[in-house]
Design an enzyme around this catalytic site. Structure first.
Site, PDB file in Angstrom:
ATOM      1  N   SER A   1       0.826  -1.219   0.000  1.00  0.00           N
ATOM      2  CA  SER A   1       0.000   0.000   0.000  1.00  0.00           C
ATOM      3  C   SER A   1       0.856   1.262   0.000  1.00  0.00           C
ATOM      4  CB  SER A   1      -0.948  -0.013   1.199  1.00  0.00           C
ATOM      5  OG  SER A   1      -0.225  -0.219   2.395  1.00  0.00           O
TER       6      SER A   1
ATOM      7  N   ALA B   1       3.010   2.736  -5.348  1.00  0.00           N
ATOM      8  CA  ALA B   1       2.782   1.866  -6.501  1.00  0.00           C
ATOM      9  C   ALA B   1       1.460   1.112  -6.349  1.00  0.00           C
ATOM     10  CB  ALA B   1       3.956   0.893  -6.647  1.00  0.00           C
TER      11      ALA B   1
ATOM     12  N   LYS C   1       1.318  -5.433   5.049  1.00  0.00           N
ATOM     13  CA  LYS C   1       1.759  -6.178   6.230  1.00  0.00           C
ATOM     14  C   LYS C   1       1.807  -5.366   7.523  1.00  0.00           C
ATOM     15  CE  LYS C   1       6.796  -5.950   5.593  1.00  0.00           C
ATOM     16  NZ  LYS C   1       8.007  -6.742   5.478  1.00  0.00           N
TER      17      LYS C   1
ATOM     18  N   ALA D   1       9.555   9.413   1.883  1.00  0.00           N
ATOM     19  CA  ALA D   1      10.221  10.139   0.790  1.00  0.00           C
ATOM     20  C   ALA D   1      10.257  11.626   1.130  1.00  0.00           C
ATOM     21  CB  ALA D   1       9.484   9.901  -0.524  1.00  0.00           C
ATOM     22  N   GLN D   2      11.404  12.220   0.926  1.00  0.00           N
ATOM     23  CA  GLN D   2      11.566  13.622   1.319  1.00  0.00           C
ATOM     24  C   GLN D   2      11.604  14.544   0.107  1.00  0.00           C
ATOM     25  OE1 GLN D   2      14.975  14.126   3.868  1.00  0.00           O
ATOM     26  NE2 GLN D   2      14.070  12.987   5.546  1.00  0.00           N
TER      27      GLN D   2
ATOM     28  N   GLU E   1      18.251  18.409  -7.334  1.00  0.00           N
ATOM     29  CA  GLU E   1      18.956  17.354  -6.595  1.00  0.00           C
ATOM     30  C   GLU E   1      20.112  16.826  -7.443  1.00  0.00           C
ATOM     31  OE1 GLU E   1      16.183  14.407  -5.174  1.00  0.00           O
ATOM     32  OE2 GLU E   1      14.955  15.912  -4.192  1.00  0.00           O
TER      33      GLU E   1
ATOM     34  N   ASP F   1      10.251  -8.746   0.584  1.00  0.00           N
ATOM     35  CA  ASP F   1       9.351  -9.909   0.534  1.00  0.00           C
ATOM     36  C   ASP F   1       8.866 -10.253  -0.881  1.00  0.00           C
ATOM     37  OD1 ASP F   1       9.530  -9.858   3.317  1.00  0.00           O
ATOM     38  OD2 ASP F   1       7.711  -8.667   3.530  1.00  0.00           O
TER      39      ASP F   1
ATOM     40  N   HIS G   1      22.569   6.235  -0.192  1.00  0.00           N
ATOM     41  CA  HIS G   1      22.330   7.682  -0.152  1.00  0.00           C
ATOM     42  C   HIS G   1      23.495   8.321   0.594  1.00  0.00           C
ATOM     43  CE1 HIS G   1      20.520  11.571   0.437  1.00  0.00           C
ATOM     44  NE2 HIS G   1      19.488  11.220  -0.301  1.00  0.00           N
TER      45      HIS G   1
ATOM     46  N   ARG H   1      24.528  10.340  -6.906  1.00  0.00           N
ATOM     47  CA  ARG H   1      24.688   9.719  -5.586  1.00  0.00           C
ATOM     48  C   ARG H   1      25.841   8.732  -5.466  1.00  0.00           C
ATOM     49  NH1 ARG H   1      18.483   8.651  -4.119  1.00  0.00           N
ATOM     50  NH2 ARG H   1      18.173  10.878  -4.007  1.00  0.00           N
TER      51      ARG H   1
ATOM     52  N   HIS I   1      19.971   2.762   0.574  1.00  0.00           N
ATOM     53  CA  HIS I   1      18.781   3.601   0.346  1.00  0.00           C
ATOM     54  C   HIS I   1      17.785   2.969  -0.625  1.00  0.00           C
ATOM     55  CE1 HIS I   1      16.506   7.300   0.123  1.00  0.00           C
ATOM     56  NE2 HIS I   1      16.710   7.420  -1.170  1.00  0.00           N
TER      57      HIS I   1
ATOM     58  N   ARG J   1      20.145   5.004  -9.809  1.00  0.00           N
ATOM     59  CA  ARG J   1      18.911   5.777 -10.001  1.00  0.00           C
ATOM     60  C   ARG J   1      19.166   7.273  -9.836  1.00  0.00           C
ATOM     61  NH1 ARG J   1      14.916   7.783  -6.310  1.00  0.00           N
ATOM     62  NH2 ARG J   1      15.965   6.740  -4.584  1.00  0.00           N
TER      63      ARG J   1
ATOM     64  N   LEU K   1       9.658   7.671  -7.286  1.00  0.00           N
ATOM     65  CA  LEU K   1       8.214   7.911  -7.170  1.00  0.00           C
ATOM     66  C   LEU K   1       7.624   8.054  -8.571  1.00  0.00           C
ATOM     67  CD1 LEU K   1       8.339  10.447  -4.179  1.00  0.00           C
ATOM     68  CD2 LEU K   1       7.559   8.078  -4.071  1.00  0.00           C
TER      69      LEU K   1
HETATM   70  P1  FAD Z   1       6.675   1.107  -0.597  1.00  0.00           P
HETATM   71  O1  FAD Z   1       6.243   2.500  -0.526  1.00  0.00           O
HETATM   72  O2  FAD Z   1       7.815   0.694   0.221  1.00  0.00           O
HETATM   73  O3  FAD Z   1       5.427   0.186  -0.230  1.00  0.00           O
HETATM   74  C1  FAD Z   1       5.588  -1.204  -0.074  1.00  0.00           C
HETATM   75  C2  FAD Z   1       4.339  -1.750   0.570  1.00  0.00           C
HETATM   76  O4  FAD Z   1       4.352  -3.162   0.541  1.00  0.00           O
HETATM   77  C3  FAD Z   1       4.193  -1.370   2.034  1.00  0.00           C
HETATM   78  O5  FAD Z   1       2.835  -1.053   2.250  1.00  0.00           O
HETATM   79  C4  FAD Z   1       4.562  -2.658   2.766  1.00  0.00           C
HETATM   80  O6  FAD Z   1       3.996  -2.780   4.036  1.00  0.00           O
HETATM   81  C5  FAD Z   1       4.006  -3.687   1.806  1.00  0.00           C
HETATM   82  N1  FAD Z   1       4.586  -5.021   1.920  1.00  0.00           N
HETATM   83  C6  FAD Z   1       5.887  -5.364   1.812  1.00  0.00           C
HETATM   84  N2  FAD Z   1       6.014  -6.699   1.973  1.00  0.00           N
HETATM   85  C7  FAD Z   1       4.778  -7.205   2.175  1.00  0.00           C
HETATM   86  C8  FAD Z   1       4.260  -8.506   2.425  1.00  0.00           C
HETATM   87  N3  FAD Z   1       5.040  -9.583   2.529  1.00  0.00           N
HETATM   88  N4  FAD Z   1       2.920  -8.649   2.584  1.00  0.00           N
HETATM   89  C9  FAD Z   1       2.098  -7.572   2.538  1.00  0.00           C
HETATM   90  N5  FAD Z   1       2.534  -6.317   2.321  1.00  0.00           N
HETATM   91  C10 FAD Z   1       3.858  -6.140   2.137  1.00  0.00           C
HETATM   92  N6  FAD Z   1      12.082   8.432  -4.097  1.00  0.00           N
HETATM   93  C11 FAD Z   1      11.823   9.532  -4.848  1.00  0.00           C
HETATM   94  O7  FAD Z   1      11.512   9.417  -6.021  1.00  0.00           O
HETATM   95  N7  FAD Z   1      11.899  10.762  -4.269  1.00  0.00           N
HETATM   96  C12 FAD Z   1      12.230  10.960  -2.975  1.00  0.00           C
HETATM   97  O8  FAD Z   1      12.261  12.077  -2.499  1.00  0.00           O
HETATM   98  C13 FAD Z   1      12.541   9.820  -2.183  1.00  0.00           C
HETATM   99  N8  FAD Z   1      12.931   9.953  -0.894  1.00  0.00           N
HETATM  100  C14 FAD Z   1      13.114   8.843  -0.136  1.00  0.00           C
HETATM  101  C15 FAD Z   1      13.426   8.979   1.207  1.00  0.00           C
HETATM  102  C16 FAD Z   1      13.529   7.867   2.018  1.00  0.00           C
HETATM  103  C17 FAD Z   1      13.870   8.023   3.470  1.00  0.00           C
HETATM  104  C18 FAD Z   1      13.313   6.578   1.465  1.00  0.00           C
HETATM  105  C19 FAD Z   1      13.397   5.358   2.332  1.00  0.00           C
HETATM  106  C20 FAD Z   1      13.044   6.431   0.118  1.00  0.00           C
HETATM  107  C21 FAD Z   1      12.936   7.551  -0.690  1.00  0.00           C
HETATM  108  N9  FAD Z   1      12.652   7.433  -2.047  1.00  0.00           N
HETATM  109  C22 FAD Z   1      12.415   8.553  -2.797  1.00  0.00           C
HETATM  110  C23 FAD Z   1      12.399   6.136  -2.636  1.00  0.00           C
HETATM  111  C24 FAD Z   1      10.875   5.918  -2.734  1.00  0.00           C
HETATM  112  O9  FAD Z   1      10.257   6.468  -1.590  1.00  0.00           O
HETATM  113  C25 FAD Z   1      10.505   4.466  -2.840  1.00  0.00           C
HETATM  114  O10 FAD Z   1      11.286   3.821  -3.796  1.00  0.00           O
HETATM  115  C26 FAD Z   1       9.042   4.334  -3.236  1.00  0.00           C
HETATM  116  O11 FAD Z   1       8.238   5.047  -2.337  1.00  0.00           O
HETATM  117  C27 FAD Z   1       8.638   2.879  -3.252  1.00  0.00           C
HETATM  118  O12 FAD Z   1       7.248   2.804  -3.393  1.00  0.00           O
HETATM  119  P2  FAD Z   1       6.572   1.370  -3.472  1.00  0.00           P
HETATM  120  O13 FAD Z   1       5.107   1.606  -3.545  1.00  0.00           O
HETATM  121  O14 FAD Z   1       7.211   0.572  -4.528  1.00  0.00           O
HETATM  122  O15 FAD Z   1       6.979   0.660  -2.088  1.00  0.00           O
HETATM  123  C1  SIN Z   2      16.198  12.649  -0.983  1.00  0.00           C
HETATM  124  O1  SIN Z   2      15.325  13.425  -0.616  1.00  0.00           O
HETATM  125  O2  SIN Z   2      17.402  12.877  -0.922  1.00  0.00           O
HETATM  126  C2  SIN Z   2      15.781  11.321  -1.508  1.00  0.00           C
HETATM  127  C3  SIN Z   2      15.467  11.450  -2.929  1.00  0.00           C
HETATM  128  C4  SIN Z   2      15.418  10.108  -3.604  1.00  0.00           C
HETATM  129  O3  SIN Z   2      15.680   9.071  -3.000  1.00  0.00           O
HETATM  130  O4  SIN Z   2      15.147  10.109  -4.797  1.00  0.00           O
END
Ligand code: FAD
Ligand code: SIN
Length: 508
Positions: free
Chosen positions: A10, A13, A35, A46-47, A115, A210, A231, A278, A339, A374, A380
């Protein structure tokens, strides 16, 4: 349980593909399995923001495409890069229509940050809490939809497959410890990243790889697992596993990286200085740390407009204060930490994996956008674009008679004895330390070979535990972390050319 579309995860994506399917097919059922709390995800943390070409005067698609290709160090899929960058503005508009607020300039235009690796200001953001704002808006929207059901605290353990076709997933209900099968016409993996494989990461606890582990167990194709992004600037917190990020946008705002003695070192490594990509900044810091034997370097913000800083980065400002750092006069101690995973489950342009009826999007997937590294704030964006690609494909695809009944073996549920939580926690820590030490920014074959040997031993130990004890969520996470670590190490051993975020030294 049966559903039409089953989405695991959730974050950005999973939720955005759910919203689109729910809107298009009001009579069909969409089930999201997640989960933890529904909002817990990498997305929430994400910041910096989302990289999108908005300013048609200074910026254009070609520049964003080129920055992505340069950062990916020759390994991006050019067609995918073009598609993702060009789709950006439309996908951003949808996010805004779902109620996400982005910062505006006094003229009412989107405020654009810069950035590392970007030749222009093009990162739309909500202060330093972009992910939190996105997650808030799209989760609220999902709760409004009558045909979306969200099962929180349900842990997907394994995909239900036969003859390379996916029929749904097995799920552990964390409240009662029971395993239930959920059958679906189509299953979408949106399970996010792998940060918890490392002792220090910017990722929250849920990031245990997972979905990738489940895909590996069904023999789905995975790619580029050796490309782990570190990072450069996480707050130096030696005891924490999930470290607090100091956004790259802070360097985009003018902060400089310094050694303990106050030497600004990044220009020695790259003409772009603090805003090099990076991989380069992280490796340069690693080199400086080795030379000086200091535990961290420093980010100096003291020369910046502090009122504007507080306005742009309120969370960073507050978190630093809580750690005893006043950015108006103190330098912020920082180190590079794990990261992001550039590789993952291989998907085509429709988000389809190599397993029939199984799709993947977001950080768990490998689309070809990132190549060896990346570009900041492209993640995002990729998640938004690929959830839309999957939607477009499914919109045109009839529901198949794709349900398959499965007898759940009593083995899953009838064992009374669970493993001691402390044993699993210790096991996890050993794994994290091993990955941190041997599979970090700079690797070598000797350490990688030893690590692979150790991982195979741990994998076997896990199999033995599974045969004896009742399995818990903690155990599944550990098992998944080992399953995903193995290809990271194996692919690292195989790679002979250093590219982007991957660097292997020749050990004498
Ligand atoms: P997630 O948002 O991680 O969601 C995964 C979901 O799957 C969660 O709900 C989790 O609970 C669920 N899940 C996992 N395993 C299971 C399971 N076995 N069963 C059920 N549910 C499960 N990217 C950018 O583009 N810009 C930014 O500024 C940026 N800043 C960031 C800052 C930080 C601190 C971090 C950690 C990442 C950042 N990123 C950024 C990267 C970006 O946030 C992530 O790559 C992106 O949000 C991933 O989205 P997602 O939906 O694929 O996964
Ligand atoms: C950050 O805010 O530095 C994270 C950006 C990213 O992971 O793309």
């Amino acid at each position: 349980m049966e559903t039409d579309y089953l989405i695991l995860g959730s974050g950005i994506a999973g939720l955005t593909v759910a919203l689109k399917l729910a809107q298009e097919f009001p009579d069909r059922k969409i089930l999201i399995v997640t989960k933890s709390n529904a909002d817990e995800s990498n997305t929430k943390y994400a910041q910096g923001g989302i990289a999108v070409v908005i300013d048609g005067i200074d910026d254009d698609f070609e520049k964003h495409i080129n920055d992505t290709l340069v950062c990916g160090d020759g390994l991006c899929n050019r067609e995918v890069v073009k598609m993702v960058v060009k789709e950006g503005p439309k996908r951003l508009k949808e996010l805004i229509d779902w109620g996400t607020n982005f910062d505006l300039t006094i003229d009412g235009n989107l405020d654009l940050a810069k950035e590392g690796g970007h030749s222009n200001h093009r990162v739309v953001h909500h202060k330093d809490q972009t992910g939190r704002e996105i997650e808030r808006a799209i989760l609220a929207e999902a709760y409004q939809k009558k045909n979306i059901k969200i099962l929180d605290f349900h842990f997907a353990t394994d995909l239900i497959t036969e003859s390379n076709c996916c029929y749904g997933t097995l799920v552990l209900d964390e409240k009662n410890g029971r395993i239930i099968p959920i059958y679906a016409h189509f299953t979408i993996l949106a399970t996010g990243g792998i940060g918890q494989l490392y002792k220090q990461t910017t990722n929250p606890l849920i990031a245990t790889g997972d979905g990738i582990a489940m895909a590996i167990r069904t023999n789905a194709i995975i790619k580029d697992m050796e490309f782990i992004q570190f990072h450069p600037t996480a707050l130096y917190m030696p005891k924490a596993t999930s470290t607090f990020l100091i956004s790259e946008a802070v360097r985009g705002f003018g902060a400089s990286l310094k050694t303990k003695k106050g030497r600004r070192f990044m220009l020695d490594y790259d003409a772009r200085g603090e805003l090099a990509s990076r991989d380069i900044v992280s490796r340069s810091i690693e080199t400086e740390l080795k030379k000086s034997e200091n535990p961290c370097v420093y980010l100096d913000c003291t020369h910046l407009d502090i009122l504007a800083f507080k306005n742009h980065f309120p969370t960073i400002y507050e978190n630093c204060l809580l750690s005893g750092i006043d950015v108006t006069k103190d330098w912020i101690p920082v180190i590079p930490t794990q990261h992001y995973l550039c590789g993952g489950i291989s998907v085509d342009k429709n988000g389809m994996t190599s397993v029939e009826n199984l799709f993947a999007c977001g950080e768990c997937s490998h689309t070809g956008l990132h190549g060896a590294n990346r570009l900041a704030s492209n993640s995002l964006l990729e998640a938004l674009v690929y959830s839309n690609q999957i939607f477009n494909f499914l919109k045109k695809t009839d529901l198949k008679n794709n349900t398959k009944k499965m007898i759940i073996s009593d083995d899953f549920t009838c064992k009374n004895k669970s493993l001691d939580k402390k044993i699993i926690a210790q096991f996890k820590e050993d794994l994290q330390k091993c990955m941190q030490k041997n599979v970090g920014i700079v690797r070598n074959n000797t350490d990688l070979e030893k690590t692979l040997e150790q991982l195979l031993i741990w994998e076997k130990e896990c199999q033995e535990m599974e045969s004896k004890y009742r399995v818990t969520k903690d155990f599944w996470e550990l098992k998944n972390m080992i399953t995903v670590s193995i290809p990271i190490v194996a692919f690292s051993l195989k790679r002979t050319e250093n590219k982007g975020s991957f660097f292997k030294e020749q050990k004498l």
